[in-house]
Design an enzyme around this catalytic site. Structure first.
Site, PDB file in Angstrom:
ATOM      1  N   GLY A   1      13.891 -26.213 -13.512  1.00 31.45           N
ATOM      2  CA  GLY A   1      13.943 -25.678 -15.030  1.00 31.45           C
ATOM      3  C   GLY A   1      15.546 -25.637 -15.364  1.00 31.45           C
ATOM      4  O   GLY A   1      15.768 -24.931 -16.225  1.00 31.45           O
TER       5      GLY A   1
ATOM      6  N   GLY B   1      16.816 -25.871 -18.895  1.00 29.66           N
ATOM      7  CA  GLY B   1      16.459 -24.862 -20.090  1.00 29.66           C
ATOM      8  C   GLY B   1      17.419 -23.965 -20.671  1.00 29.66           C
ATOM      9  O   GLY B   1      18.711 -24.036 -20.018  1.00 29.66           O
TER      10      GLY B   1
ATOM     11  N   LEU C   1      18.013 -20.756 -20.234  1.00 28.64           N
ATOM     12  CA  LEU C   1      18.637 -19.811 -19.348  1.00 28.64           C
ATOM     13  C   LEU C   1      18.915 -20.761 -17.799  1.00 28.64           C
ATOM     14  O   LEU C   1      19.936 -20.819 -17.408  1.00 28.64           O
ATOM     15  CB  LEU C   1      17.572 -19.104 -18.454  1.00 28.64           C
ATOM     16  N   GLY C   2      18.111 -21.935 -17.729  1.00 26.31           N
ATOM     17  CA  GLY C   2      18.194 -22.660 -16.596  1.00 26.31           C
ATOM     18  C   GLY C   2      19.564 -23.238 -16.272  1.00 26.31           C
ATOM     19  O   GLY C   2      20.266 -23.178 -15.228  1.00 26.31           O
TER      20      GLY C   2
ATOM     21  N   LYS D   1      18.545 -34.061 -22.059  1.00 25.43           N
ATOM     22  CA  LYS D   1      18.187 -33.441 -21.048  1.00 25.43           C
ATOM     23  C   LYS D   1      18.915 -34.149 -19.872  1.00 25.43           C
ATOM     24  O   LYS D   1      19.480 -33.820 -18.847  1.00 25.43           O
ATOM     25  CB  LYS D   1      16.862 -33.268 -20.518  1.00 25.43           C
TER      26      LYS D   1
ATOM     27  N   LYS E   1       3.035 -13.357 -15.422  1.00 25.76           N
ATOM     28  CA  LYS E   1       3.819 -13.189 -14.460  1.00 25.76           C
ATOM     29  C   LYS E   1       3.358 -12.329 -13.469  1.00 25.76           C
ATOM     30  O   LYS E   1       3.920 -12.404 -12.161  1.00 25.76           O
ATOM     31  CB  LYS E   1       5.326 -12.613 -15.163  1.00 25.76           C
TER      32      LYS E   1
HETATM   33  P1  NDP Z   1      12.859 -23.020 -21.814  1.00 27.17           P
HETATM   34  O1  NDP Z   1      12.092 -23.074 -22.950  1.00 27.17           O
HETATM   35  O2  NDP Z   1      14.469 -23.289 -22.267  1.00 27.17           O
HETATM   36  O3  NDP Z   1      12.507 -23.981 -20.712  1.00 27.17           O
HETATM   37  C1  NDP Z   1      13.086 -23.937 -19.381  1.00 27.17           C
HETATM   38  C2  NDP Z   1      12.626 -25.261 -18.358  1.00 27.17           C
HETATM   39  O4  NDP Z   1      11.059 -25.424 -18.338  1.00 27.17           O
HETATM   40  C3  NDP Z   1      12.797 -26.792 -19.373  1.00 27.17           C
HETATM   41  O5  NDP Z   1      13.916 -27.008 -19.311  1.00 27.17           O
HETATM   42  C4  NDP Z   1      11.967 -27.529 -18.368  1.00 27.17           C
HETATM   43  O6  NDP Z   1      12.782 -27.830 -17.119  1.00 27.17           O
HETATM   44  C5  NDP Z   1      10.613 -26.635 -17.736  1.00 27.17           C
HETATM   45  N1  NDP Z   1       9.430 -26.961 -18.296  1.00 27.17           N
HETATM   46  C6  NDP Z   1       8.971 -26.702 -19.538  1.00 27.17           C
HETATM   47  N2  NDP Z   1       7.770 -27.584 -19.720  1.00 27.17           N
HETATM   48  C7  NDP Z   1       7.423 -27.855 -18.387  1.00 27.17           C
HETATM   49  C8  NDP Z   1       6.390 -28.318 -17.621  1.00 27.17           C
HETATM   50  N3  NDP Z   1       5.198 -28.832 -18.376  1.00 27.17           N
HETATM   51  N4  NDP Z   1       6.307 -28.729 -16.358  1.00 27.17           N
HETATM   52  C9  NDP Z   1       7.456 -28.517 -15.649  1.00 27.17           C
HETATM   53  N5  NDP Z   1       8.512 -27.856 -16.170  1.00 27.17           N
HETATM   54  C10 NDP Z   1       8.631 -27.569 -17.365  1.00 27.17           C
HETATM   55  O7  NDP Z   1      12.892 -21.460 -20.927  1.00 27.17           O
HETATM   56  P2  NDP Z   1      13.626 -20.287 -21.277  1.00 27.17           P
HETATM   57  O8  NDP Z   1      14.915 -20.534 -20.699  1.00 27.17           O
HETATM   58  O9  NDP Z   1      13.750 -19.753 -22.703  1.00 27.17           O
HETATM   59  O10 NDP Z   1      12.833 -19.174 -20.421  1.00 27.17           O
HETATM   60  C11 NDP Z   1      13.327 -19.016 -19.163  1.00 27.17           C
HETATM   61  C12 NDP Z   1      12.440 -17.612 -18.764  1.00 27.17           C
HETATM   62  O11 NDP Z   1      13.132 -16.661 -19.162  1.00 27.17           O
HETATM   63  C13 NDP Z   1      11.132 -17.447 -18.741  1.00 27.17           C
HETATM   64  O12 NDP Z   1      10.517 -16.728 -17.860  1.00 27.17           O
HETATM   65  C14 NDP Z   1      10.965 -16.619 -20.159  1.00 27.17           C
HETATM   66  O13 NDP Z   1       9.759 -15.866 -20.547  1.00 27.17           O
HETATM   67  C15 NDP Z   1      12.460 -15.754 -20.073  1.00 27.17           C
HETATM   68  N6  NDP Z   1      12.728 -15.563 -21.419  1.00 27.17           N
HETATM   69  C16 NDP Z   1      13.107 -14.173 -21.638  1.00 27.17           C
HETATM   70  C17 NDP Z   1      13.983 -13.856 -22.674  1.00 27.17           C
HETATM   71  C18 NDP Z   1      14.134 -12.368 -23.101  1.00 27.17           C
HETATM   72  O14 NDP Z   1      14.620 -11.992 -24.194  1.00 27.17           O
HETATM   73  N7  NDP Z   1      14.340 -11.535 -22.083  1.00 27.17           N
HETATM   74  C19 NDP Z   1      13.990 -14.698 -23.700  1.00 27.17           C
HETATM   75  C20 NDP Z   1      13.623 -16.087 -23.579  1.00 27.17           C
HETATM   76  C21 NDP Z   1      13.041 -16.128 -22.119  1.00 27.17           C
HETATM   77  P3  NDP Z   1      13.202 -29.266 -16.652  1.00 27.17           P
HETATM   78  O15 NDP Z   1      12.714 -30.270 -17.740  1.00 27.17           O
HETATM   79  O16 NDP Z   1      14.490 -28.962 -16.295  1.00 27.17           O
HETATM   80  O17 NDP Z   1      12.192 -29.549 -15.528  1.00 27.17           O
END
Ligand code: NDP
Length: 312
Positions: free
Chosen positions: A10, A13, A15-16, A44, A138
């Site tokens: 990820g 993403g 955070l990623g 991406k 989770k």
């Molecule tokens: P994003 O929505 O930005 O997605 C992160 C990555 O998930 C994507 O870049 C992609 O990686 C991967 N992904 C999405 N769909 C799929 C799929 N079908 N199969 C495989 N990989 C997939 O994530 P966030 O950064 O928003 O969230 C990350 C974590 O942070 C989560 O656990 C979320 O709950 C948490 N969070 C917490 C917040 C808070 O306020 N505490 C706010 C927002 C998020 P790639 O394309 O690189 O493979």
């Protein structure tokens, strides 16, 4: 001590990408899973290429190809997953069960950090439907990790500053108004806001740290533990103006969820637990957990006020 090699899932993403940056900055050999499924998503792909230029290795793999995950995992010591988990964007938390199967088969992982980075799901047993799905999923992932005896660290990052400070803690808003604000209840429940780059840096610090093995790490930067009113006051001080304030009582907030889209209800209920119930601050950190700003005092974290200056 030699630094662990890290695989980030990820890595494109919200955070990623920050985890990739922090991992490289801390001198870890950093691998990023490059999924064929991203297809012609030019943003991406360009991001991945820029990480490659900065020294990261791109590894092809897919959640639909178990062996590709095993192969990627075998290259590293630590796996960090930042797969999506925000319903209004995308929620793929349970896909991590496939990753856990691959970690089991690979057999070499010294630490796994699942996609958590929010409210500690273990403390959300009484969360309301349908918002609780995030915490339930989770916890399913945690159970699979612990059943498989995979060494772990869980990062409870509290509120991403961009969502909460940006919107003055109002759901559906990520830019602060210069005129008015709606307080959730009396606006006095404390929450904790963390700069997303700091979340990534604290996370990377934990991966080779024996003190964080099989522990939950809470990010509680002391200056960023503030109520919604205090967040608003901080903004008012920065803009030199008082905002007009109104308030939504708890019952009205809950009633307003009726008829909304599922994803919206999930998100709003997260704000409910944080801002009406104080779920991030209404407990002491126990013995099975540890606080990041005490563990890593050398990190000069971004204060809420510093973060909010970017909106001026
Ligand atoms: P994003 O929505 O930005 O997605 C992160 C990555 O998930 C994507 O870049 C992609 O990686 C991967 N992904 C999405 N769909 C799929 C799929 N079908 N199969 C495989 N990989 C997939 O994530 P966030 O950064 O928003 O969230 C990350 C974590 O942070 C989560 O656990 C979320 O709950 C948490 N969070 C917490 C917040 C808070 O306020 N505490 C706010 C927002 C998020 P790639 O394309 O690189 O493979």
């Amino acid at each position: 001590m030699e630094k662990s090699k890290v695989l980030i899932i990820g890595g494109t993403g919200y955070l990623g990408k920050r985890l990739v940056k922090a991992s490289l900055a801390e001198g870890h050999e950093t691998y990023i899973l490059h999924r064929a499924e991203i297809g012609v998503d030019i943003e991406k792909v360009q991001m991945l290429l820029s990480f490659k230029e900065q020294g990261a290795h791109l590894i092809s793999g897919s959640f639909t190809d178990h062996q590709s995950l095993v192969k990627a995992i075998k290259l590293v010591d630590v796996v960090i997953c930042a797969i999506s988990g925000v319903h209004i964007r995308s929620h793929q938390i349970l896909l991590q069960l496939k990753l856990i199967d691959a970690i089991k088969d690979a057999g070499n992982v010294k630490r796994f950090l699942p996609s958590e980075f929010g409210t500690d799901p273990a403390r959300m047993e009484d969360a309301l439907e349908p918002g609780r799905v995030t915490f339930d999923d989770k916890m399913i992932v945690r159970k699979a990790i612990e059943d498989a005896q995979i060494p772990f660290t869980y990062i409870s990052a509290n509120c991403f500053a961009g969502y909460f400070l940006g919107g003055l803690c109002q759901p559906g808003k990520i830019l602060p108004s210069r005129d008015s604000v709606v307080l959730l209840g009396d606006g006095n429940e404390k929450a904790i806001y963390v700069d997303e780059d700091d979340i990534a840096m604290y996370t990377i610090k934990t991966i080779d740290d024996p003190r964080t093995l099989n522990k939950t790490v809470y990010l509680r930067p002391p200056k960023n533990i503030l109520s919604q009113r205090e967040v608003v006051e901080t903004w008012e001080k920065l803009i030199g103006k008082e905002l007009q304030k109104s308030s939504i009582p708890k019952e009205q907030f809950l009633a307003s969820l009726k008829g909304l889209e599922y994803a919206e209800q999930v998100g709003l209920l997260h704000y409910y637990h944080v801002c009406y119930e104080g779920c991030l601050t209404n407990f002491e950190i126990g013995n099975d957990a540890i606080e990041a700003s005490k563990l890593y005092p050398e990190i000069k974290y971004t204060t809420a006020e510093e973060y909010m200056k970017r909106y001026l």
